[in-house]
Design a protein around this motif. Structure first.
Motif, PDB file in Angstrom:
ATOM      1  N   TRP A   3     -46.751  25.591  59.536  1.00 26.37           N
ATOM      2  CA  TRP A   3     -45.893  24.716  60.341  1.00 26.37           C
ATOM      3  C   TRP A   3     -46.093  24.697  61.754  1.00 26.37           C
ATOM      4  CZ3 TRP A   3     -41.991  27.630  63.097  1.00 26.37           C
ATOM      5  CH2 TRP A   3     -41.884  28.868  62.252  1.00 26.37           C
ATOM      6  N   VAL A   4     -47.018  25.882  62.195  1.00 26.66           N
ATOM      7  CA  VAL A   4     -47.605  25.802  63.761  1.00 26.66           C
ATOM      8  C   VAL A   4     -49.033  25.895  63.733  1.00 26.66           C
ATOM      9  CG1 VAL A   4     -47.357  27.428  65.606  1.00 26.66           C
ATOM     10  CG2 VAL A   4     -45.377  27.212  64.337  1.00 26.66           C
ATOM     11  N   SER A   5     -49.419  24.986  64.672  1.00 28.06           N
ATOM     12  CA  SER A   5     -50.730  24.908  65.099  1.00 28.06           C
ATOM     13  C   SER A   5     -51.138  24.532  66.558  1.00 28.06           C
ATOM     14  CB  SER A   5     -51.736  24.038  64.153  1.00 28.06           C
ATOM     15  OG  SER A   5     -51.418  22.586  64.421  1.00 28.06           O
ATOM     16  N   GLN A   6     -52.198  24.662  66.961  1.00 30.79           N
ATOM     17  CA  GLN A   6     -52.676  24.323  68.375  1.00 30.79           C
ATOM     18  C   GLN A   6     -53.929  24.241  68.387  1.00 30.79           C
ATOM     19  OE1 GLN A   6     -50.802  26.304  72.186  1.00 30.79           O
ATOM     20  NE2 GLN A   6     -52.537  27.472  71.684  1.00 30.79           N
ATOM     21  N   VAL A   7     -54.483  23.227  69.688  1.00 34.67           N
ATOM     22  CA  VAL A   7     -55.835  23.135  70.012  1.00 34.67           C
ATOM     23  C   VAL A   7     -55.707  23.539  71.480  1.00 34.67           C
ATOM     24  CG1 VAL A   7     -57.635  21.339  70.416  1.00 34.67           C
ATOM     25  CG2 VAL A   7     -56.238  21.021  68.318  1.00 34.67           C
ATOM     26  N   VAL A   8     -56.766  24.487  71.864  1.00 33.35           N
ATOM     27  CA  VAL A   8     -56.995  24.942  73.208  1.00 33.35           C
ATOM     28  C   VAL A   8     -57.990  24.001  73.529  1.00 33.35           C
ATOM     29  CG1 VAL A   8     -57.416  26.658  74.774  1.00 33.35           C
ATOM     30  CG2 VAL A   8     -56.006  27.181  72.633  1.00 33.35           C
ATOM     31  N   ARG A   9     -57.968  23.135  74.424  1.00 35.98           N
ATOM     32  CA  ARG A   9     -58.848  22.062  74.776  1.00 35.98           C
ATOM     33  C   ARG A   9     -59.188  22.299  76.395  1.00 35.98           C
ATOM     34  NH1 ARG A   9     -56.225  17.749  72.597  1.00 35.98           N
ATOM     35  NH2 ARG A   9     -57.489  17.999  70.796  1.00 35.98           N
ATOM     36  N   ARG A  21     -45.585  16.868  68.229  1.00 38.24           N
ATOM     37  CA  ARG A  21     -46.761  17.238  68.878  1.00 38.24           C
ATOM     38  C   ARG A  21     -46.656  17.348  70.303  1.00 38.24           C
ATOM     39  NH1 ARG A  21     -52.490  15.339  66.619  1.00 38.24           N
ATOM     40  NH2 ARG A  21     -52.145  17.330  65.383  1.00 38.24           N
ATOM     41  N   GLY A  22     -47.162  18.081  71.285  1.00 37.91           N
ATOM     42  CA  GLY A  22     -46.947  17.946  72.618  1.00 37.91           C
ATOM     43  C   GLY A  22     -48.114  18.613  73.092  1.00 37.91           C
ATOM     44  N   ARG A  23     -48.030  18.631  74.576  1.00 32.18           N
ATOM     45  CA  ARG A  23     -48.991  19.315  75.302  1.00 32.18           C
ATOM     46  C   ARG A  23     -48.698  20.152  76.535  1.00 32.18           C
ATOM     47  NH1 ARG A  23     -53.306  15.934  78.212  1.00 32.18           N
ATOM     48  NH2 ARG A  23     -51.405  14.801  78.950  1.00 32.18           N
ATOM     49  N   LEU A  24     -49.122  21.121  76.800  1.00 28.19           N
ATOM     50  CA  LEU A  24     -48.969  21.862  77.987  1.00 28.19           C
ATOM     51  C   LEU A  24     -50.261  21.898  78.809  1.00 28.19           C
ATOM     52  CD1 LEU A  24     -46.822  25.063  76.383  1.00 28.19           C
ATOM     53  CD2 LEU A  24     -46.015  22.731  77.335  1.00 28.19           C
ATOM     54  N   LEU A  25     -50.230  21.915  79.949  1.00 28.71           N
ATOM     55  CA  LEU A  25     -51.495  21.913  80.918  1.00 28.71           C
ATOM     56  C   LEU A  25     -51.351  23.184  81.834  1.00 28.71           C
ATOM     57  CD1 LEU A  25     -51.689  18.192  81.860  1.00 28.71           C
ATOM     58  CD2 LEU A  25     -52.872  19.286  79.905  1.00 28.71           C
ATOM     59  N   LEU A  26     -52.325  23.951  81.887  1.00 26.23           N
ATOM     60  CA  LEU A  26     -52.020  25.283  82.551  1.00 26.23           C
ATOM     61  C   LEU A  26     -53.126  25.220  83.778  1.00 26.23           C
ATOM     62  CD1 LEU A  26     -50.565  26.243  79.918  1.00 26.23           C
ATOM     63  CD2 LEU A  26     -51.967  28.015  79.983  1.00 26.23           C
ATOM     64  N   THR A  27     -52.748  25.632  84.804  1.00 32.41           N
ATOM     65  CA  THR A  27     -53.755  25.791  86.021  1.00 32.41           C
ATOM     66  C   THR A  27     -53.419  27.068  86.556  1.00 32.41           C
ATOM     67  OG1 THR A  27     -52.112  24.897  87.713  1.00 32.41           O
ATOM     68  CG2 THR A  27     -53.384  23.193  86.546  1.00 32.41           C
ATOM     69  N   LEU A  28     -54.543  27.487  87.427  1.00 32.56           N
ATOM     70  CA  LEU A  28     -54.524  28.913  87.864  1.00 32.56           C
ATOM     71  C   LEU A  28     -55.039  28.665  89.291  1.00 32.56           C
ATOM     72  CD1 LEU A  28     -54.193  31.920  88.005  1.00 32.56           C
ATOM     73  CD2 LEU A  28     -56.749  32.173  87.148  1.00 32.56           C
ATOM     74  N   ASP A  29     -54.310  28.685  90.342  1.00 34.38           N
ATOM     75  CA  ASP A  29     -54.512  28.588  91.678  1.00 34.38           C
ATOM     76  C   ASP A  29     -54.114  29.791  92.702  1.00 34.38           C
ATOM     77  OD1 ASP A  29     -55.913  25.788  91.797  1.00 34.38           O
ATOM     78  OD2 ASP A  29     -54.080  25.743  90.600  1.00 34.38           O
ATOM     79  N   LEU A  54     -56.231  23.551  81.789  1.00 34.72           N
ATOM     80  CA  LEU A  54     -56.482  23.920  80.261  1.00 34.72           C
ATOM     81  C   LEU A  54     -55.324  23.491  79.598  1.00 34.72           C
ATOM     82  CD1 LEU A  54     -57.869  25.800  78.197  1.00 34.72           C
ATOM     83  CD2 LEU A  54     -56.091  27.372  78.777  1.00 34.72           C
ATOM     84  N   GLU A  55     -55.785  22.451  78.480  1.00 37.72           N
ATOM     85  CA  GLU A  55     -54.906  21.946  77.636  1.00 37.72           C
ATOM     86  C   GLU A  55     -54.398  22.576  76.566  1.00 37.72           C
ATOM     87  OE1 GLU A  55     -54.949  18.187  74.710  1.00 37.72           O
ATOM     88  OE2 GLU A  55     -55.484  17.723  76.790  1.00 37.72           O
ATOM     89  N   LEU A  56     -53.273  22.791  76.201  1.00 39.78           N
ATOM     90  CA  LEU A  56     -52.723  23.397  74.918  1.00 39.78           C
ATOM     91  C   LEU A  56     -51.950  22.352  74.286  1.00 39.78           C
ATOM     92  CD1 LEU A  56     -51.350  26.710  76.158  1.00 39.78           C
ATOM     93  CD2 LEU A  56     -53.482  26.293  75.521  1.00 39.78           C
ATOM     94  N   GLU A  57     -52.731  21.789  73.050  1.00 48.45           N
ATOM     95  CA  GLU A  57     -51.863  20.795  72.221  1.00 48.45           C
ATOM     96  C   GLU A  57     -51.395  21.281  71.212  1.00 48.45           C
ATOM     97  OE1 GLU A  57     -53.345  16.392  71.308  1.00 48.45           O
ATOM     98  OE2 GLU A  57     -54.105  17.753  69.740  1.00 48.45           O
ATOM     99  N   TRP A  58     -49.876  21.640  71.111  1.00 44.54           N
ATOM    100  CA  TRP A  58     -49.149  22.246  70.068  1.00 44.54           C
ATOM    101  C   TRP A  58     -48.657  21.268  69.010  1.00 44.54           C
ATOM    102  CZ3 TRP A  58     -44.219  20.536  70.122  1.00 44.54           C
ATOM    103  CH2 TRP A  58     -43.613  20.174  71.357  1.00 44.54           C
ATOM    104  N   THR A  59     -48.633  21.623  67.949  1.00 42.59           N
ATOM    105  CA  THR A  59     -47.999  20.957  66.729  1.00 42.59           C
ATOM    106  C   THR A  59     -47.095  21.810  65.969  1.00 42.59           C
ATOM    107  OG1 THR A  59     -50.017  19.478  66.557  1.00 42.59           O
ATOM    108  CG2 THR A  59     -48.687  19.341  64.701  1.00 42.59           C
ATOM    109  N   VAL A  60     -45.800  21.440  66.062  1.00 39.43           N
ATOM    110  CA  VAL A  60     -44.798  22.291  65.316  1.00 39.43           C
ATOM    111  C   VAL A  60     -44.023  21.417  64.151  1.00 39.43           C
ATOM    112  CG1 VAL A  60     -42.895  24.032  65.722  1.00 39.43           C
ATOM    113  CG2 VAL A  60     -44.871  23.960  67.569  1.00 39.43           C
ATOM    114  N   GLY A  61     -43.597  21.940  63.363  1.00 39.01           N
ATOM    115  CA  GLY A  61     -42.849  21.552  62.317  1.00 39.01           C
ATOM    116  C   GLY A  61     -43.856  21.179  60.949  1.00 39.01           C
TER     117      GLY A  61
END
Length: 980
Positions: free
Chosen positions: A672-678, A819-827, A686-693
């Motif tokens: 019930w938990v997976s993710q694509v690091v894209r 399903r959703g997305r988190l976007l990560l930046t480092l600056d 950096l995109e983290l596409e999570w799928t929960v449930g």
């Protein structure tokens, strides 16, 4: 030059327009006289009418399904108007324009005239005036401005200046955002009243007599632009104990016949005087306010008014015996007027009122994440609405009535407005009501699709049927799955060009893609993940996804042609191995080869590098059997039964896809938990596409799922969250800026709303997380940021909704998958806003894709921009919508705070005549933020803070057609236009 609001002519005067002969009625001074040497008690009769909660909007209006809750808004308004007409002393306030609009349309002309007279005389006063009373934690500022505009416009056009609310009134939302106060100030409100704040904060403010204050709601706008007088009501929004006289109340009526055995006037007067004098001890002036009403009250207004008439009479009669209490019918604006006349100084507040707790273990921080699928759908709907509004303008009249039928944006505007309600996008409604909100949004989008198709047909010269694929996030689009050749129209609602990744479900193995100029576009085919196969539940049958990146011009579209290559090469394969690194020209991402988890993130341009681990956890939701409190987790309240979450898995099974267009690491943590690091080729995020449930509950445990980012950044307990998607606020663990916190819930008490982004930083590094919906989160450990993704609970939290937050659907009867997305930046912190501001903007306003099957006709216009040139990076086109036949509403905003960027935190000047490619601007007039008052006529009360801050630098007024935007400034214009 005066411009008439009604006909947009410049041949007008302040009193009567000589073109349309519209006269302006002068409102009667309506406030009852007060007594300077007495305690004046302002009684405010009101009703609080939720635009959906336990029942749907329609059920509340008509009084349907009273087995759920006895409430019928149409009867409230019928009854109140009848009682106001019987006694000119009486007053009433009304808030929710969505309900009043319905009622008004059903009235006879004679009744409408009578109501106008009540409004003109100030006996019926509108407060707030938005379509609904919006939530403050989970709403985006653009949607709030829209819903306020639609409600206030109706009041303005129906009642004129006398119907214009002077007071913002948010008596029920569960915590209060600084950005809301800033918006209300810019909408011209003189003051703001609310009912809920943290119980410890209230105790402190009562002791210090600071329940009325001056809220400085921006650190960038020059005071007093975003200063708002704010009052905290004494009883939430209920009447004092023992003084409720609605038909559902149990308090005894005033029995004033002295010959009767149960005569109680003396007792009523004595109790009221005791309450009034006690309340006066914790407020600053000789004026106090009492809310006389509550949820859906006044259905039989005679009960209330008959007793209030008596209360006023008998309490004031005691003045002949030396009483110093004077009671009167009043309204919030009349009360505020007296506070202003007092000419006092007021304590100054610069932070917000989050999080809200009503007791030691009762933090209302769960609703920041409740119903995450609805929260995402609301955000997508907002993006679609802005596109719909823009294309209605750019396409001209044909967009509303063209080759595909009659289209309209109003249905979608009203659906989105309703969705901003504090029991809608907040996720705190019953399930059948949540379904109704979603249904309304879907219906509104159907109306907008016709408009969008008409507009694109007019702009492109092509009237072929357009296909909309609303389920691309789960790789479902029947056209692309089956077609051998099709085109993709990419409409960009932003006022600057964007580069955007496209993923289309296909069954072929190789395709060619060409842009609007016929140039080939790098593309590839990758297999659909097993997780996506499972999530879509046979709603689509594509085995692959076609991936490529597109570029779209500002406020315009670009068309891409896709063709199947017969016998082409096989798709890129997913390698079942743990990667050590993926990277593009901007970022490098490392993984632990033993666990498959993220281990580091580097910015290759700035040569920054941090340790970064990410995993998924769940908090065991309290069932109410914890020591010290019976409070369970529920739709509103987040209460884990432990400060230590359960880790879902210490390792991730992985698959890797490495190509020139995209690099993916597919992680599987549990069924019930997976993710694509894209990582896309040209992306700085950096995109983290999570799928929960579905969240498992066979162990009888409610679960609150988080993802946690642990870094090497030294945060010292500080982190930062946005306020309604706009200004950033500093947070600190176990700390409140204006009062000493006694922390009793170390997790829930440190959660804050994250509407579009949050970040942690030190002097060298800043890690920013951009979210695709409103979520709750916090920094519980130094260098750490956690975000709650999904909740499934087994108990109600006793705050009225009456059912557990246990979402299922016909597609997912075993529990909702999200399903959703988190976007990560480092600056570097000094330049981070230059990256995360536009990234958040792109996430809120995403390109709209439409599809046409087969070949396009010759001479089709494949590319279009509604702007003559892109707007500068600091400027965002917030609103472009049709106002009437020959005028449009335009909002431009400076999207940087004054301290955020060396480059973009400077004033920017825009020429309105040189803005649009399809519109000739003939005239311009500036309005306030809510577009219900001319900017130069907006007058607000001046208030004096106890501690005045120095004014920021001011600038000269711009030339006629040029407007200057300063940091965090939104300017609203009504443009008279012709299509070029």
């Amino acid at each position: 030059m005066n411009i008439c609001r009604h006909c947009f002519s410049c041949d007008s005067s302040r009193v009567r327009c000589t073109v349309c002969v519209h006269s302006v009625f002068v409102c009667v001074q309506s406030c009852h006289a007060t007594k300077p040497n007495m305690l004046n008690v302002h009684l405010v009769p009101h009703t609080h009418d939720d635009v959906g909660w336990l029942k749907t909007v329609d059920q509340y209006y008509y009084g349907d399904r009273n087995n759920i809750q006895h409430a019928g808004v149409q009867y409230i308004l019928d009854s109140v108007v009848d009682q106001l007409l019987k006694n000119p002393d009486r007053r009433f306030i009304y808030v929710e324009t969505a309900f009043f609009y319905r009622w008004w349309k059903q009235q006879s002309s004679s009744m409408q005239q009578a109501v106008k007279q009540l409004v003109n005389e100030g006996r019926l006063e509108f407060v707030n005036g938005g379509w609904c009373m919006s939530d403050e934690a989970t709403t985006h500022y653009s949607a709030v401005i829209d819903q306020m505009t639609i409600g206030l416009r109706f009041l303005n056009e129906t009642f004129g200046p006398c119907g214009r609310p002077r007071v913002a009134w948010h008596i029920d939302p569960f915590g209060h955002a600084r950005e809301h106060a800033s918006m209300f100030a810019q909408m011209g409100f003189d003051g703001f009243f609310f009912g809920r704040l943290d119980y410890q904060d209230r105790a402190h403010r009562m002791m210090e007599k600071e329940q009325e204050l001056l809220w400085r709601a921006s650190d960038s706008l020059t005071p007093p632009v975003a200063d708002l007088f704010t009052g905290i009501l004494p009883n939430g929004y209920n009447p004092p104990e023992g003084f409720c006289w609605d038909q559902l109340c149990s308090d005894p009526p005033i029995r004033d016949d002295p010959d009767l055995e149960d005569y109680n006037v003396d007792d009523v007067v004595a109790r009221f005087l005791l309450i009034a004098n006690s309340q006066s001890l914790v407020y600053k002036t000789n004026h106090i306010i009492m809310t006389m009403g509550s949820d859906f009250q006044y259905e039989n207004a005679n009960l209330w008014y008959k007793n209030l008439d008596k209360l006023i009479h008998y309490v004031n009669a005691q003045q002949t015996n030396g009483s110093r209490v004077n009671v009167l019918y009043s309204t919030p604006s009349c009360y505020l007027q007296e506070l202003h006349r007092a000419n006092l100084t007021w304590s100054l507040k610069t932070d917000d009122f989050f999080p809200y707790a009503d007791d030691a273990h009762d933090f209302w921080t769960g609703y920041f994440t409740s119903r995450p699928a609805l929260k995402r759908y609301e955000r997508i709907s907002n993006s679609n609405l802005q596109t719909c509004n823009q294309l209605e303008v750019l396409g001209g009249p044909t967009s509303r009535k063209g080759p595909f039928g009659k289209g309209d944006s109003q249905t979608m505007k009203k659906a989105m407005a309703v969705a901003q309600h504090h029991d809608a996008v907040s996720g705190t409604e019953k399930q059948h009501v949540a379904n109704d909100y979603a249904r309304r949004l879907a219906n509104g989008w159907q109306h907008c699709k016709v408009l969008v198709s008409n507009s694109l047909a007019a702009l492109s010269g092509l009237s072929a049927e357009r296909i909309y694929c609303d389920n691309l996030n789960i790789s479902v689009c029947p056209l692309t799955e089956s077609s051998k050749k099709f085109s993709v129209n990419v409409y960009n609602p932003l006022a600057r060009p964007v580069t955007w990744p496209i993923r289309l479900p296909v069954n072929g193995t190789a395709y060619s893609v060409s842009d609007a100029k016929g140039k080939p576009v790098d593309c590839l085919v990758v297999p659909v993940s097993e997780v996506t196969h499972g999530v879509r539940r046979r709603r689509g049958f594509a085995v692959n996804e076609l991936v490529f990146q597109v570029q779209a011009p500002p406020l315009g579209y670009s068309t891409y042609t896709v063709s199947l290559i017969q016998g082409g090469p096989p798709p890129a394969s997913a390698q079942p191995r743990g990667p050590t690194m993926i990277q593009n020209k901007f970022l490098q991402v490392t993984f632990d080869p033993d666990t498959g988890l993220l281990s580091g993130l580097s910015n290759l341009e700035t040569k920054q590098s941090i340790k970064l681990t990410q995993n998924f956890y769940w908090y065991n939701a309290s069932d109410g059997n914890n020591a010290g409190s019976r409070q369970p987790s529920g739709a509103y309240i987040f209460r884990p039964n432990s400060s230590t979450p359960f880790i879902i898995s210490r390792t991730a099974k992985t698959q890797t896809i490495l190509t020139s267009v995209v690099q993916e690491v597919r992680q599987w943590f549990a069924p019930w938990v997976s993710q694509v690091v894209r990582l896309y080729a040209d992306s700085r995020a950096l995109e983290l596409e999570w799928t929960v449930g579905p969240l498992p509950i066979d162990d009888s445990l409610g679960k609150e799922v988080i993802t946690r980012l642990d870094t090497s950044i030294k945060t010292s307990g500080y982190f930062y969250t946005d306020s309604n998607g706009r200004e950033m606020l500093q947070r600190k663990k176990d700390f409140r800026p204006t009062w000493n916190l006694k922390q009793s819930e170390p997790i829930a008490g440190n959660y804050y709303p994250i509407n579009s982004r949050a970040y942690i930083k030190d002097d060298v590094d800043q890690l920013t997380v951009v979210t695709d919906r409103s979520q709750g989160g916090g920094s519980i450990q130094n260098g750490s940021l956690e975000i709650m993704l999904h909740r499934r609970l087994l108990y109600d939290d006793f705050r009225g909704v009456g059912e557990p937050l246990n979402e299922t659907s016909h597609i997912f009867p075993e529990g909702l998958v999200v399903r959703g997305r988190l976007l990560l930046t480092l600056d570097p912190p000094q330049t981070a806003a230059d990256t995360h501001r536009p990234l958040a903007e792109e996430t809120v306003l995403q390109p709209l894709l439409t599809f046409i099957d087969g070949d396009l006709k010759p001479n089709t216009q494949l590319e279009f921009s509604g702007l003559l040139a892109p707007l500068p990076p600091a400027v965002h086109l917030l609103t472009l919508s049709q106002w009437d036949e020959d005028s449009v509403l335009l909002r431009l905003e400076h999207q940087f705070q004054s301290w955020e960027s060396k480059v973009n935190s400077e004033p920017v000047t825009v020429n309105l005549q040189k803005l649009f490619s399809t519109l000739e601007v003939l005239g311009v007039a500036e309005l306030n933020l809510s577009a219900n008052q001319w900017k130069d006529e907006m007058k607000r009360f001046d208030w004096t803070p106890e501690k005045e801050k120095p004014l920021l630098k001011t600038y000269e007024d711009p030339a006629t057609w040029e407007v200057t935007l300063r940091p965090m400034e939104i300017r609203t214009f009504l443009l008279k236009v012709n299509l070029r």
